[in-house]
Design a protein around this motif. Structure first.
Motif, PDB file in Angstrom:
ATOM      1  N   TYR A   1      39.820  43.872  35.442  1.00 28.41           N
ATOM      2  CA  TYR A   1      38.749  42.871  35.153  1.00 28.41           C
ATOM      3  C   TYR A   1      38.174  43.162  33.596  1.00 28.41           C
ATOM      4  O   TYR A   1      38.203  41.766  33.384  1.00 28.41           O
ATOM      5  CB  TYR A   1      37.447  43.330  35.817  1.00 28.41           C
ATOM      6  CG  TYR A   1      36.485  42.772  35.792  1.00 28.41           C
ATOM      7  CD1 TYR A   1      36.788  40.621  35.745  1.00 28.41           C
ATOM      8  CD2 TYR A   1      35.311  43.143  35.302  1.00 28.41           C
ATOM      9  CE1 TYR A   1      35.425  40.508  35.556  1.00 28.41           C
ATOM     10  CE2 TYR A   1      33.781  43.153  34.881  1.00 28.41           C
ATOM     11  CZ  TYR A   1      34.096  41.356  35.594  1.00 28.41           C
ATOM     12  OH  TYR A   1      32.490  40.676  34.975  1.00 28.41           O
TER      13      TYR A   1
ATOM     14  N   VAL B   1      38.647  39.243  31.423  1.00 25.05           N
ATOM     15  CA  VAL B   1      37.079  38.800  31.036  1.00 25.05           C
ATOM     16  C   VAL B   1      37.309  38.628  29.230  1.00 25.05           C
ATOM     17  O   VAL B   1      36.861  37.145  28.839  1.00 25.05           O
ATOM     18  CB  VAL B   1      35.938  40.173  31.157  1.00 25.05           C
ATOM     19  CG1 VAL B   1      34.799  40.386  30.183  1.00 25.05           C
ATOM     20  CG2 VAL B   1      35.700  39.908  31.732  1.00 25.05           C
TER      21      VAL B   1
ATOM     22  N   PHE C   1      36.114  34.677  28.930  1.00 22.76           N
ATOM     23  CA  PHE C   1      34.774  35.332  28.317  1.00 22.76           C
ATOM     24  C   PHE C   1      34.236  33.869  28.587  1.00 22.76           C
ATOM     25  O   PHE C   1      32.771  33.716  28.231  1.00 22.76           O
ATOM     26  CB  PHE C   1      34.630  36.222  28.129  1.00 22.76           C
ATOM     27  CG  PHE C   1      34.538  36.026  26.503  1.00 22.76           C
ATOM     28  CD1 PHE C   1      33.426  35.380  25.715  1.00 22.76           C
ATOM     29  CD2 PHE C   1      35.536  36.704  25.957  1.00 22.76           C
ATOM     30  CE1 PHE C   1      33.587  35.546  23.983  1.00 22.76           C
ATOM     31  CE2 PHE C   1      35.388  36.810  24.451  1.00 22.76           C
ATOM     32  CZ  PHE C   1      35.219  36.425  23.630  1.00 22.76           C
TER      33      PHE C   1
ATOM     34  N   VAL D   1      31.207  35.348  38.102  1.00 22.89           N
ATOM     35  CA  VAL D   1      31.751  37.159  38.897  1.00 22.89           C
ATOM     36  C   VAL D   1      32.693  36.713  39.802  1.00 22.89           C
ATOM     37  O   VAL D   1      34.207  37.155  40.198  1.00 22.89           O
ATOM     38  CB  VAL D   1      30.830  38.245  38.828  1.00 22.89           C
ATOM     39  CG1 VAL D   1      31.856  39.183  39.568  1.00 22.89           C
ATOM     40  CG2 VAL D   1      30.461  38.770  37.257  1.00 22.89           C
TER      41      VAL D   1
ATOM     42  N   TYR E   1      35.866  35.630  39.253  1.00 22.60           N
ATOM     43  CA  TYR E   1      36.532  36.647  38.369  1.00 22.60           C
ATOM     44  C   TYR E   1      37.052  37.467  39.924  1.00 22.60           C
ATOM     45  O   TYR E   1      38.774  37.675  40.130  1.00 22.60           O
ATOM     46  CB  TYR E   1      36.025  37.438  37.619  1.00 22.60           C
ATOM     47  CG  TYR E   1      35.998  36.928  35.942  1.00 22.60           C
ATOM     48  CD1 TYR E   1      37.292  36.914  35.165  1.00 22.60           C
ATOM     49  CD2 TYR E   1      34.923  36.030  36.127  1.00 22.60           C
ATOM     50  CE1 TYR E   1      37.314  36.427  34.114  1.00 22.60           C
ATOM     51  CE2 TYR E   1      34.613  35.371  34.313  1.00 22.60           C
ATOM     52  CZ  TYR E   1      35.617  35.531  33.132  1.00 22.60           C
ATOM     53  OH  TYR E   1      35.060  35.502  32.139  1.00 22.60           O
TER      54      TYR E   1
ATOM     55  N   SER F   1      28.644  41.793  36.415  1.00 23.64           N
ATOM     56  CA  SER F   1      27.672  40.483  35.559  1.00 23.64           C
ATOM     57  C   SER F   1      27.808  41.139  34.079  1.00 23.64           C
ATOM     58  O   SER F   1      27.430  40.073  33.368  1.00 23.64           O
ATOM     59  CB  SER F   1      27.380  40.025  37.082  1.00 23.64           C
ATOM     60  OG  SER F   1      26.109  41.145  37.046  1.00 23.64           O
TER      61      SER F   1
ATOM     62  N   LEU G   1      30.116  40.626  31.758  1.00 24.08           N
ATOM     63  CA  LEU G   1      30.261  39.974  31.397  1.00 24.08           C
ATOM     64  C   LEU G   1      29.818  39.119  30.630  1.00 24.08           C
ATOM     65  O   LEU G   1      30.012  38.824  29.408  1.00 24.08           O
ATOM     66  CB  LEU G   1      30.573  39.392  32.938  1.00 24.08           C
ATOM     67  CG  LEU G   1      31.114  37.608  32.156  1.00 24.08           C
ATOM     68  CD1 LEU G   1      32.438  37.018  31.833  1.00 24.08           C
ATOM     69  CD2 LEU G   1      30.760  36.449  33.926  1.00 24.08           C
TER      70      LEU G   1
ATOM     71  N   LYS H   1      29.905  38.273  26.453  1.00 15.96           N
ATOM     72  CA  LYS H   1      29.323  36.674  25.969  1.00 15.96           C
ATOM     73  C   LYS H   1      28.196  37.299  24.869  1.00 15.96           C
ATOM     74  O   LYS H   1      28.118  36.624  23.425  1.00 15.96           O
ATOM     75  CB  LYS H   1      29.011  35.816  27.243  1.00 15.96           C
ATOM     76  CG  LYS H   1      30.188  35.238  27.970  1.00 15.96           C
ATOM     77  CD  LYS H   1      29.556  35.085  29.140  1.00 15.96           C
ATOM     78  CE  LYS H   1      30.292  33.252  30.309  1.00 15.96           C
ATOM     79  NZ  LYS H   1      31.047  32.981  29.312  1.00 15.96           N
TER      80      LYS H   1
END
Length: 273
Positions: free
Chosen positions: A164, A168, A172, A178, A181, A205, A208, A212
């Motif tokens: 994961y 990401v 991303f 989510v 993913y 979440s 991620l 960002k």
């Protein structure tokens, strides 16, 4: 290899005037090795959070998501390799707790010699720096063979968290949730969230969103890209939504963060891309 390619930096210089640069979830485009000599904290590498202390060595390959707590009580050295080096560093992260005094002294000597050559003006210093960097790979390989506390993917949960994390890092900037993913990983969003919570102490979440916002911070501080373009490039539906999300996690608006970062940059913050 040039002196500008390979960098040896005291840890305290990494967050001088701008702590978010190390505490934010991010990745670098070059391999790095961090040698902690004093202090303690927590670090997250490849979706796994662990504590670190004095005489811990952490190797992080290029493109690996990571963050770590770094306070004024933490001392050590970070080595950032040249982007195009051909040295046999591992292709996965590792975290080593070095208990033997001779092994600690050996790494410290290698790093001291490497820094002297990189920053000095001796004849053939770049070739010498390359040799010392090669010794660094030998030291790391030997320690990995002798220690079992590396950041190994020993369970299915850790392997999923690492997958994961890698996904990401690659995606991303896209407008994916989510659930998207989780579907690509072949698990439910609930299971992915539970695994992330167990591995790194944050939900899928949050993981991620942190990546960002960390990229947004970098772009705001290091470029003149318009805020609207940053929002679009990171998959936010609108600049207004991006501003709200940024302020919630960074404690400041994007515009004010950019102004503050420009002021701090004038005080000599070290940048590593």
């Amino acid at each position: 290899m040039s002196s500008a390619d390979l960098r040896v930096i005291p840890l305290h210089a990494l967050f001088k005037g701008s702590r978010w640069r190390v505490e934010a979830m991010r990745s670098y485009s070059v391999d790095q090795l961090i040698w902690f000599t004093r202090g303690q904290g927590r670090l997250t590498v490849g979706g796994l959070t662990r504590g670190y202390g004095a005489h811990n060595a952490v190797y992080i390959p290029a493109g690996t998501m990571h963050s770590f707590e770094l306070t004024a009580n933490v001392f050590g050295t970070a080595v950032f390799m040249a982007p195009d080096h051909d040295l046999p560093f591992p292709d996965h992260p590792c975290h080593l707790r070095i208990r033997d005094a001779a092994d600690q002294a050996e790494l410290t000597l290698i790093l001291d010699n490497l820094q002297r050559e990189v920053e000095g003006d001796h004849p053939a210093r770049l070739r010498a720096a390359g040799y010392h960097a090669g010794l660094l790979t030998v030291w790391l390989e030997r320690q990995m063979l002798n220690h079992e506390d590396a950041l190994a993917e020993k369970t299915a949960a850790r392997r999923l968290a690492r997958r994961y994390s890698d996904m990401v890092e690659q995606r991303f900037h896209l407008h994916e949730s989510v659930s998207d993913y989780a579907a690509q990983l072949g698990v439910t969003p609930t299971h992915l969230t539970r695994v992330c919570k167990e591995s790194c102490g944050r939900t899928a979440s949050d993981f991620l969103a942190d990546r960002k916002i960390a990229e947004a911070q970098r772009l705001l501080a290091d470029t003149r890209m318009p805020i609207k373009k940053i929002a679009e490039g990171l998959g936010f539906a609108s600049a207004a939504y991006f501003t709200r999300a940024f302020q919630t996690r960074a404690g400041n608006t994007p515009m004010n963060f950019r102004k503050s970062s420009n002021i701090k940059a004038q005080n000599g913050t070290v940048k590593v891309s």
